[in-house]
Design an enzyme around this catalytic site. Structure first.
Site, mmCIF file in Angstrom:
data_model
loop_
_atom_site.group_PDB
_atom_site.id
_atom_site.type_symbol
_atom_site.label_atom_id
_atom_site.label_comp_id
_atom_site.label_asym_id
_atom_site.label_seq_id
_atom_site.Cartn_x
_atom_site.Cartn_y
_atom_site.Cartn_z
ATOM 1 N N HIS A 515 20.427 -13.230 -1.476
ATOM 2 C CA HIS A 515 20.397 -14.112 -0.306
ATOM 3 C C HIS A 515 21.706 -14.042 0.485
ATOM 4 C CE1 HIS A 515 17.331 -16.975 -2.518
ATOM 5 N NE2 HIS A 515 16.780 -15.835 -2.157
ATOM 6 N N HIS A 553 15.759 -20.835 -1.318
ATOM 7 C CA HIS A 553 15.460 -19.479 -0.856
ATOM 8 C C HIS A 553 15.600 -19.342 0.664
ATOM 9 C CE1 HIS A 553 13.858 -18.273 -4.826
ATOM 10 N NE2 HIS A 553 13.600 -19.560 -4.913
HETATM 11 C C1 LIG Z 1 14.989 -8.552 -3.750
HETATM 12 C C2 LIG Z 1 14.975 -9.744 -2.824
HETATM 13 C C3 LIG Z 1 14.339 -10.915 -3.227
HETATM 14 C C4 LIG Z 1 14.325 -12.023 -2.368
HETATM 15 N N1 LIG Z 1 13.587 -13.110 -2.720
HETATM 16 C C5 LIG Z 1 13.394 -14.094 -1.811
HETATM 17 C C6 LIG Z 1 12.467 -15.131 -2.056
HETATM 18 O O1 LIG Z 1 11.757 -15.156 -3.084
HETATM 19 N N2 LIG Z 1 12.347 -16.102 -1.118
HETATM 20 C C7 LIG Z 1 13.082 -16.098 0.028
HETATM 21 O O2 LIG Z 1 12.958 -17.031 0.814
HETATM 22 N N3 LIG Z 1 13.947 -15.110 0.300
HETATM 23 C C8 LIG Z 1 14.099 -14.103 -0.575
HETATM 24 N N4 LIG Z 1 14.920 -13.053 -0.271
HETATM 25 C C9 LIG Z 1 15.746 -13.123 0.958
HETATM 26 C C10 LIG Z 1 15.079 -12.714 2.258
HETATM 27 O O3 LIG Z 1 14.092 -11.727 2.076
HETATM 28 C C11 LIG Z 1 16.171 -12.242 3.212
HETATM 29 O O4 LIG Z 1 17.054 -13.308 3.400
HETATM 30 C C12 LIG Z 1 15.675 -11.772 4.565
HETATM 31 O O5 LIG Z 1 14.826 -10.675 4.422
HETATM 32 C C13 LIG Z 1 16.842 -11.400 5.479
HETATM 33 O O6 LIG Z 1 16.331 -11.027 6.731
HETATM 34 P P1 LIG Z 1 17.162 -10.185 7.815
HETATM 35 O O7 LIG Z 1 16.239 -9.925 8.940
HETATM 36 O O8 LIG Z 1 18.423 -10.882 8.091
HETATM 37 O O9 LIG Z 1 17.575 -8.825 7.084
HETATM 38 P P2 LIG Z 1 16.694 -7.781 6.251
HETATM 39 O O10 LIG Z 1 15.471 -8.404 5.746
HETATM 40 O O11 LIG Z 1 17.637 -7.158 5.295
HETATM 41 O O12 LIG Z 1 16.246 -6.703 7.341
HETATM 42 C C14 LIG Z 1 17.139 -5.782 7.905
HETATM 43 C C15 LIG Z 1 16.385 -4.516 8.276
HETATM 44 O O13 LIG Z 1 17.257 -3.650 8.989
HETATM 45 C C16 LIG Z 1 17.099 -2.318 8.519
HETATM 46 N N5 LIG Z 1 18.352 -1.613 8.755
HETATM 47 C C17 LIG Z 1 19.540 -1.853 8.164
HETATM 48 N N6 LIG Z 1 20.487 -1.035 8.668
HETATM 49 C C18 LIG Z 1 19.886 -0.267 9.589
HETATM 50 C C19 LIG Z 1 20.356 0.763 10.442
HETATM 51 N N7 LIG Z 1 21.632 1.138 10.438
HETATM 52 N N8 LIG Z 1 19.471 1.356 11.284
HETATM 53 C C20 LIG Z 1 18.171 0.976 11.297
HETATM 54 N N9 LIG Z 1 17.677 -0.006 10.490
HETATM 55 C C21 LIG Z 1 18.536 -0.619 9.657
HETATM 56 C C22 LIG Z 1 16.793 -2.487 7.050
HETATM 57 O O14 LIG Z 1 16.159 -1.341 6.515
HETATM 58 C C23 LIG Z 1 15.901 -3.734 7.061
HETATM 59 O O15 LIG Z 1 14.547 -3.412 7.222
HETATM 60 C C24 LIG Z 1 14.977 -11.950 -1.107
HETATM 61 C C25 LIG Z 1 15.602 -10.770 -0.719
HETATM 62 C C26 LIG Z 1 15.603 -9.668 -1.548
HETATM 63 C C27 LIG Z 1 16.258 -8.406 -1.071
#
Ligand SMILES: Cc1cc2nc3c(=O)[nH]c(=O)nc-3n(C[C@H](O)[C@H](O)[C@H](O)COP(=O)(O)OP(=O)(O)OC[C@H]3O[C@@H](n4cnc5c(N)ncnc54)[C@H](O)[C@@H]3O)c2cc1C
Ligand SMILES: *[C@@H]1O[C@H](CO)[C@@H](O)[C@H](O)[C@H]1NC(C)=O
Ligand SMILES: *[C@@H]1O[C@H](CO)[C@@H](O)[C@H](O)[C@H]1NC(C)=O
Ligand SMILES: *[C@@H]1O[C@H](CO)[C@@H](O)[C@H](O)[C@H]1NC(C)=O
Ligand SMILES: *[C@@H]1O[C@H](CO)[C@@H](O)[C@H](O)[C@H]1NC(C)=O
Ligand SMILES: *[C@@H]1O[C@H](CO)[C@@H](O)[C@H](O)[C@H]1NC(C)=O
Ligand SMILES: *[C@@H]1O[C@H](CO)[C@@H](O)[C@H](O)[C@H]1NC(C)=O
Ligand SMILES: *[C@@H]1O[C@H](CO)[C@@H](O)[C@H](O)[C@H]1NC(C)=O
Ligand SMILES: *[C@@H]1O[C@H](CO)[C@@H](O)[C@H](O)[C@H]1NC(C)=O
Ligand SMILES: *[C@@H]1O[C@H](CO)[C@@H](O)[C@H](O)[C@H]1NC(C)=O
Ligand SMILES: *[C@@H]1O[C@H](CO)[C@@H](O)[C@H](O)[C@H]1NC(C)=O
Ligand SMILES: *[C@@H]1O[C@H](CO)[C@@H](O)[C@H](O)[C@H]1NC(C)=O
Length: 583
Positions: A515, A553
């Site tokens: 997280h 979460h």
């Molecule tokens: C294993 C795991 C378990 C989790 N369990 C839970 C849960 O049970 N409940 C809950 O509420 N939350 C959970 N989370 C947390 C939640 O999923 C994340 O907080 C959320 O996905 C974050 O969203 P975001 O859009 O900020 O980033 P991310 O979801 O990380 O998305 C970023 C995206 O950008 C892409 N990217 C990165 N760098 C580049 C680049 N240079 N060029 C192009 N693309 C790029 C990545 O591939 C990714 O698809 C979990 C997370 C993980 C990893």
């Protein structure tokens, strides 16, 4: 899913038409996680507004390991993950826990464990205080939590759990409580254990963060038992919009004219070819590790760090990569009675077969659940906190609706375990850490993994509370209410009883909850319009912009945050495109 194919064809025809100096897009969004997909979806509601989304990882919906809830734990370290590991931490006796991040359409929501909750309302009020953005207050942000969700409460739910249905909307992410028939036998024992020690049920989607959340809920579509995540919830609709393009590539650098961002360079990872995109607005939504990484690679960050790596400084923004907070937990494991279906059992094809058949035919059964359910979050009294004999001012002064510790179980081995055991993990997590870590580059090469200084349990207070939580978890799980489901303890082991031995076991068993937040914090790196301070036409909207950790979460917060930010961006960016229409 034909998203990449259909949209990338359209994209490559555009490349040929690229002419020097003119923008191809009104906005380029880097990263197709929950934040990136919400933004792409909302910003493209104006058909004159041209959006490009760049995502590094593969399509995800085509893979049943992604869509089947029970297989969620198998996705870490696969093609859908970034495989980060933290730098060995002195606070953990040199241990270096992995930190997973999603890689593919849906980002972390394609690989997460689907627990859905929002937590204590004062966290969002604190976001508003830190950022100066009044709209982030819970009373307002709750409407964006609503807007991003659709609630399902099964008709045969007859356990005590307060649920405020008005705090949900009717679209996007499906959030479902578990029916009694879906709840694992272990969940009853787990809930009883805490209830008999004074816990009460609380609605973690309605502003509460302390208490027992029973029966999930999870981001699962109850019609067919599939993962409900950012790709189906927000991404699918993009395929029907001619003003959105999607490409699979890795953004490696933001380009600038002076300090004005003009787009990005991205690479086809398969053949090392680099392309340049011009866009009026550049929005980074690459997650809490990759967003600061991309800014640093682009020369936006602490000047001395950049210079020491030989990266030309575009904007001296000293807080990029700092304020890295994460939830971390410590694992205990036991061997459960055979009537509890664990990941170990599901590795046996004869046990799996009927469950697969039921899942395929009806979307029900053990595979339609994550194998994890209720959890409990508690606030420690000042008296207990004082008893640690270390500085706990930070934790005592947290608003009174905040918990310190969270306890949860899952039906899989989170640490190495004997193959023969029917392993259950239970963990205690420090949910409001005092001490941040940081993220830095190891070199100026975009291929090099960044250095993650997690600084888990980095203050005396954080450490003392985390250790207290682990001891409390151990004593609860060794109590009589758990006996109906426990065969024997696997980790740390029933012979581990002394303070010194438990502390040693604790050091080995700390894991990230995945997280991470804060590494491009609002109020520090970003201004009130999510713009990178010191630069123009460059914004960050994702978990990295979130300044303080919620109490449970994280995914719900990212959806709501991006929904909220998109309303601000529409106000500011549609102005430009309206003048384009008039012209
Ligand atoms: C294993 C795991 C378990 C989790 N369990 C839970 C849960 O049970 N409940 C809950 O509420 N939350 C959970 N989370 C947390 C939640 O999923 C994340 O907080 C959320 O996905 C974050 O969203 P975001 O859009 O900020 O980033 P991310 O979801 O990380 O998305 C970023 C995206 O950008 C892409 N990217 C990165 N760098 C580049 C680049 N240079 N060029 C192009 N693309 C790029 C990545 O591939 C990714 O698809 C979990 C997370 C993980 C990893
Ligand atoms: C980009 O901004 C310019 C100047 O405001 C405007 O003319 C143009 O329409 C915008 N969009 C694109 C895709 O070029
Ligand atoms: C889906 O992903 C999993 C995890 O990496 C992999 O084992 C499996 O082969 C993939 N399935 C397909 C059909 O590609
Ligand atoms: C993570 O590791 C898997 C398995 O080795 C690999 O397929 C995947 O490409 C890696 N992820 C990234 C982003 O490199
Ligand atoms: C936010 O700021 C107000 C005004 O200073 C203060 O009263 C309140 O306690 C703060 N709330 C949080 C959660 O930080
Ligand atoms: C599950 O049902 C939803 C509609 O509720 C649908 O959009 C989705 O395609 C279905 N998924 C599968 C894998 O059947
Ligand atoms: C590199 O790969 C991309 C994506 O598959 C392709 O479009 C491009 O033509 C390739 N370039 C070269 C030089 O092979
Ligand atoms: C890409 O280029 C780098 C450095 O030039 C090289 O190390 C790497 O092997 C190349 N990768 C591929 C897939 O060609
Ligand atoms: C699907 O549900 C129906 C109705 O409850 C039941 O009769 C059937 O056996 C189920 N299918 C499987 C494969 O379990
Ligand atoms: C446990 O299972 C793993 C993976 O199937 C296997 O590599 C390993 O040898 C097994 N260990 C024992 C002790 O059976
Ligand atoms: C950082 O770079 C050094 C020197 O190239 C290398 O030895 C080390 O393994 C790298 N660290 C990480 C975490 O990649
Ligand atoms: C507990 O027992 C296990 C297995 O017999 C042994 O490896 C371990 O060292 C013991 N730990 C303590 C603290 O006695």
């Amino acid at each position: 899913m034909k998203l990449y194919l259909s949209l990338s064809l359209a994209f490559f025809s555009c490349i040929a038409a690229e002419s020097a100096g003119s923008a191809l897009y009104d906005a380029v969004i880097v990263g197709g996680g929950p934040a990136g997909l919400v933004l792409a979806s909302r910003l493209s509601e104006n058909p004159n507004f041209k959006v490009l989304l760049i995502e590094n990882g593969p399509d995800t919906y085509i893979n049943e390991t992604v869509t089947t809830p029970r297989f969620a734990g198998q996705l870490q370290g696969t093609q859908f993950s970034w495989n980060f590991t933290s730098v060995p931490q002195a606070t953990l006796n040199g241990a270096a826990p992995p930190l997973h991040q999603g890689n593919g359409l849906g980002g972390g929501t394609a690989i997460n464990i689907m627990a859905y909750c929002r937590g204590s309302s004062s966290v969002f009020d604190e976001w508003a205080n830190i950022s100066g953005i009044d709209g982030l207050r819970w009373d307002n942000l709750v409407h964006y939590f609503e807007k991003s969700t659709n609630l399902f409460v099964p008709p045969d739910l007859d356990y005590d759990q307060v649920i405020d249905k008005t705090k949900f909307g009717n679209y996007h992410v499906d959030v479902g409580y578990e029916s009694n028939s879906q709840r694992s036998i272990i969940d009853n024992s787990f809930v009883d254990t805490w209830i008999s020690n004074g816990a009460e049920d609380a609605d973690f989607s309605a502003g509460k963060g302390i208490g027992m959340l029973i029966g999930g809920p999870h981001s699962i579509n109850h019609f067919n038992g599939t993962r409900s995540y950012a790709l189906p919830a927000y991404g699918f609709q993009l395929a029907g919009r001619s003003n959105v393009e999607l490409i699979r590539g890795r953004a490696i650098k933001v380009n600038f004219e002076g300090t004005k961002a003009i787009g990005v360079d991205y690479v086809h990872v398969s053949n090392n070819t680099t392309h340049t995109i011009r866009s009026n607005e550049t929005i980074i939504s690459a997650g809490a590790v990759n967003s600061p990484r991309l800014l640093l690679l682009s020369g936006v960050g602490p000047k001395t760090d950049l210079l020491s790596l030989g990266i030309p400084v575009v904007v001296d923004n000293p807080e990029v990569g700092l304020n890295f907070f994460d939830h971390h937990y410590i694992v205990m494991m036991f061997n459960a009675t055979p009537n509890i279906i664990t990941s170990t059992q599901l590795q046996d094809p004869t046990i799996l077969a009927p469950f697969l058949a039921e899942y395929k035919e009806n979307g029900t059964g053990p595979l339609s659940t994550t194998g994890s359910s209720s959890f409990f979050a508690e606030r420690l009294s000042d008296e207990i906190l004082d008893s640690f004999g270390v500085n706990v001012d930070f934790h005592k002064n947290l608003p009174k609706d905040r918990p310190h510790l969270l306890y949860q179980w899952s039906s899989t081995a989170m640490l190495p375990a004997p193959n023969s055991s029917n392993t259950i993990s239970i963990h205690s997590a420090l949910v409001q850490p005092e001490t941040p870590g940081s993220i830095r580059l190891n070199s100026s090469d975009w291929r090099d993994d960044p250095l993650l200084y997690s600084n888990y349990f980095g203050s005396e207070g954080d450490f003392a509370i985390a250790l207290y939580g682990y001891k409390r978890l151990i004593s609860m799980m060794r109590s009589s209410t758990m006996q109906p489901v426990v065969v024997n303890e696997v980790y740390p082991g029933s012979n581990v009883t002394s303070d010194a031995d438990i502390t040693a076991a604790f050091m080995e068993a700390a894991r990230s909850f995945h997280h991470p937040i804060g590494t491009n914090s609002l109020g520090k790196v970003l201004d009130q319009s999510f713009r990178v301070k010191g630069a123009q036409n460059l914004r960050v909207i994702d978990s990295s912009a979130i300044p303080r950790l919620p109490t449970c979460h994280l995914q719900s917060s990212v959806y709501a945050f991006a929904e909220f930010a998109s309303t601000i961006l529409k106000d500011e960016l549609y102005e430009v495109s309206r003048s384009k229409d008039i012209r």
